[in-house]
Design an enzyme around this catalytic site. Structure first.
Site, mmCIF file in Angstrom:
data_model
loop_
_atom_site.group_PDB
_atom_site.id
_atom_site.type_symbol
_atom_site.label_atom_id
_atom_site.label_comp_id
_atom_site.label_asym_id
_atom_site.label_seq_id
_atom_site.Cartn_x
_atom_site.Cartn_y
_atom_site.Cartn_z
ATOM 1 N N CYS A 157 -19.015 13.937 -21.215
ATOM 2 C CA CYS A 157 -19.407 14.260 -19.835
ATOM 3 C C CYS A 157 -18.995 13.181 -18.834
ATOM 4 O O CYS A 157 -18.631 13.497 -17.699
ATOM 5 C CB CYS A 157 -20.906 14.512 -19.749
ATOM 6 S SG CYS A 157 -21.929 13.240 -20.509
ATOM 7 N N ARG A 243 -26.982 3.501 -17.942
ATOM 8 C CA ARG A 243 -27.906 4.597 -17.661
ATOM 9 C C ARG A 243 -28.722 4.216 -16.426
ATOM 10 O O ARG A 243 -29.328 3.132 -16.384
ATOM 11 C CB ARG A 243 -28.831 4.844 -18.854
ATOM 12 C CG ARG A 243 -29.689 6.091 -18.720
ATOM 13 C CD ARG A 243 -28.887 7.367 -18.907
ATOM 14 N NE ARG A 243 -28.495 7.591 -20.300
ATOM 15 C CZ ARG A 243 -27.564 8.465 -20.674
ATOM 16 N NH1 ARG A 243 -26.933 9.196 -19.774
ATOM 17 N NH2 ARG A 243 -27.257 8.611 -21.949
ATOM 18 N N HIS A 250 -23.038 11.997 -12.970
ATOM 19 C CA HIS A 250 -22.455 10.750 -13.473
ATOM 20 C C HIS A 250 -21.442 10.231 -12.450
ATOM 21 O O HIS A 250 -20.562 10.974 -12.001
ATOM 22 C CB HIS A 250 -21.714 10.988 -14.798
ATOM 23 C CG HIS A 250 -22.621 11.209 -15.980
ATOM 24 N ND1 HIS A 250 -23.989 11.146 -15.911
ATOM 25 C CD2 HIS A 250 -22.317 11.506 -17.282
ATOM 26 C CE1 HIS A 250 -24.502 11.382 -17.128
ATOM 27 N NE2 HIS A 250 -23.504 11.606 -17.961
#
Length: 358
Positions: A157, A243, A250
Site C-alpha cells: 500500500c 506509523r 499514506h
C-alpha cells in the site's frame, strides 16, 4: 462487460470489509460468497463481525444475512464463484498454500496479501504502471497445471503514493530515490479506538515495510523473461517507514536524482499528461485523472485529499529543487482504497477486461 460472481476470503477483517463496500454496487462483480476462519464459519456475516465493523459507511444489507464459509473448504467456496479476492490474516507460507489451493481448484485469486509478491510467475500489478505483467499468467498456469486458475497480486500500500509519481519520470533516467513514508493506522488494520498507543505518538518502525518499499518498485518496473518476471536493476531505493496518528492515507516524502535532470515544468507536464491502461480501458474503478498536483504549499493532506476520485487518485505537492538530490516532493494515496482493496478491485477489472476470468 459480462457479470462475474465473486467471493471475498478474509471477509471479516478491515480489508475484507473494504472489499465488501466496494463490491456493493459494482457494475461487473456480483458478491455471492464470504469466507473467513473456522471460528466465523457458519455464522451470518453480521454475527461474525459484530461490533468489529470498521468502515465509516454502514454494513451493506445484502451481506448481513450471508452465511460465512470456512476459507479452508476450498472446493466449496470455489464452486460458488468465478474468482475470489483474498485478504486473509495468516502466516505467509499458509497464505501461499491457500492461494495456490484456490488457483489449483480453477478459481483465480486476486490477492491483497504480500505472500506471493515475489513468486517469479505471479504478476504484481498497478494497472496504470505494469498492466503487461498479466501476460505471465499462462506460464503460471502451466506450472500449476490449471486451465483457469492463477494468482495475481497488488503491490504494497505505501508504494501507491510514490511509485505512480515516479513512473512517468523514468524517461529522464531515475538513478536514486530516497523516500520516507508516513503511514496511517488503518494500514495495520487499526482504528484510534483499537490502537491507543498511537495517540500523541509516532512509531518509527513497521515490520518488513522498508524492505517492501525498496524492492517492490523494481518488480513493478521489471519485465517478463521466459516464464518469470525479472526485476529492474535500477534505480536504487532507500526507505524509512513511520506509523503516524492518521486514520487513512499514506504519505511519502520523496527525494529523487536523475541521469538527465528535467525542468520543473517538464515534471509537472509529465504528471498532468500521465494515464495508463486503467484509464484507456475506462475501468469502472479507475480515476479519470490519476495524478493530481497541488500548487498550495500545505497540500496534499490526508484529511483533505485522500478521497480524491473516490480514493483512487494520487495527490502530489511541494515539488522543488533539492541541494543534494535533484528534486523533492510529497505525495499521498488512500491506503485501503488505492493501496489495498480498491487497487485489487482495479486489478480484477483489468483481468476481466482482458478475458482472464473467462
Amino acid at each position: 462487460m459480462k457479470q462475474y460472481n465473486v467471493g471475498v476470503i478474509g471477509a471479516t477483517g478491515m480489508v475484507g470489509q473494504r472489499f465488501i463496500t466496494l463490491l456493493e454496487n459494482h457494475p461487473w462483480f456480483n458478491l455471492v460468497a464470504l469466507a473467513a476462519s473456522a471460528r466465523s464459519a457458519g455464522k451470518t456475516y453480521e454475527e461474525a463481525v459484530g461490533s468489529r465493523w470498521l468502515m465509516k459507511t454502514p454494513m451493506p444489507e445484502s451481506v448481513k444475512k450471508m452465511v460465512v464459509l470456512d476459507a479452508a473448504n476450498v472446493e466449496e467456496v470455489a464452486a460458488k464463484v468465478d474468482f475470489v479476492f483474498c485478504a486473509v490474516n495468516m502466516k505467509k507460507d499458509e497464505i501461499r498454500a491457500l492461494e495456490e489451493a484456490y488457483a489449483k481448484a480453477e478459481c483465480p485469486v486476486v490477492s491483497n496479501n504480500s505472500a506471493h509478491r515475489f513468486t517469479p510467475d505471479v504478476p504484481m500489478v498497478v494497472p496504470e504502471i505494469n498492466a503487461d505483467h498479466i501476460d505471465i499468467i499462462p506460464a503460471q498456469r502451466k506450472r500449476l497445471g490449471t486451465k483457469r486458475g492463477f494468482v495475481a497480486v497488488k503491490s504494497n500500500c505505501s508504494l501507491q503514493s510514490y511509485v505512480p509519481a515516479l513512473h512517468p519520470l523514468r524517461k529522464y533516467g531515475i538513478s536514486d530515490v530516497l523516500v520516507c513514508t508516513y503511514q496511517a493506522i488503518s494500514g495495520a488494520g487499526k482504528t484510534f479506538e483499537t490502537f491507543p498507543d498511537i495517540l500523541d505518538n509516532v512509531i518509527p518502525y513497521i515490520g518488513g515495510e522498508e524492505e517492501k518499499s525498496e524492492q517492490e518498485p523494481l518488480k513493478l518496473w521489471g519485465h517478463i523473461e521466459g516464464d518469470k518476471i525479472v526485476s529492474a536493476e535500477s534505480p536504487r531505493f532507500t526507505a524509512q517507514c513511520l506509523r503516524v496518528p492518521v486514520s487513512d492515507g499514506h504519505m511519502g516524502a520523496v527525494f529523487v536524482r536523475f541521469e538527465n535532470k528535467p525542468s520543473k515544468e517538464e515534471i509537472l507536464q509529465a504528471w498532468k499528461e500521465f494515464h495508463g491502461p486503467a484509464q484507456d480501458l475506462e475501468l469502472p474503478s479507475a480515476p479519470k485523472q490519476f495524478l493530481h498536483y497541488f500548487e498550495e504549499n500545505d497540500r496534499p493532506q490526508p484529511k483533505l485529499d485522500r478521497m480524491l476520485e473516490n480514493g483512487m487518485a494520487v495527490s502530489i505537492g511541494r515539488l522543488r529543487e533539492d541541494n543534494q538530490y535533484d528534486y523533492k516532493f510529497v505525495c499521498l494515496s488512500h491506503n485501503t482504497l488505492r493501496g489495498a482493496a480498491g487497487g485489487a478491485v482495479l486489478l480484477a477489472e483489468l483481468l476481466a477486461a482482458k478475458g482472464y476470468f473467462d
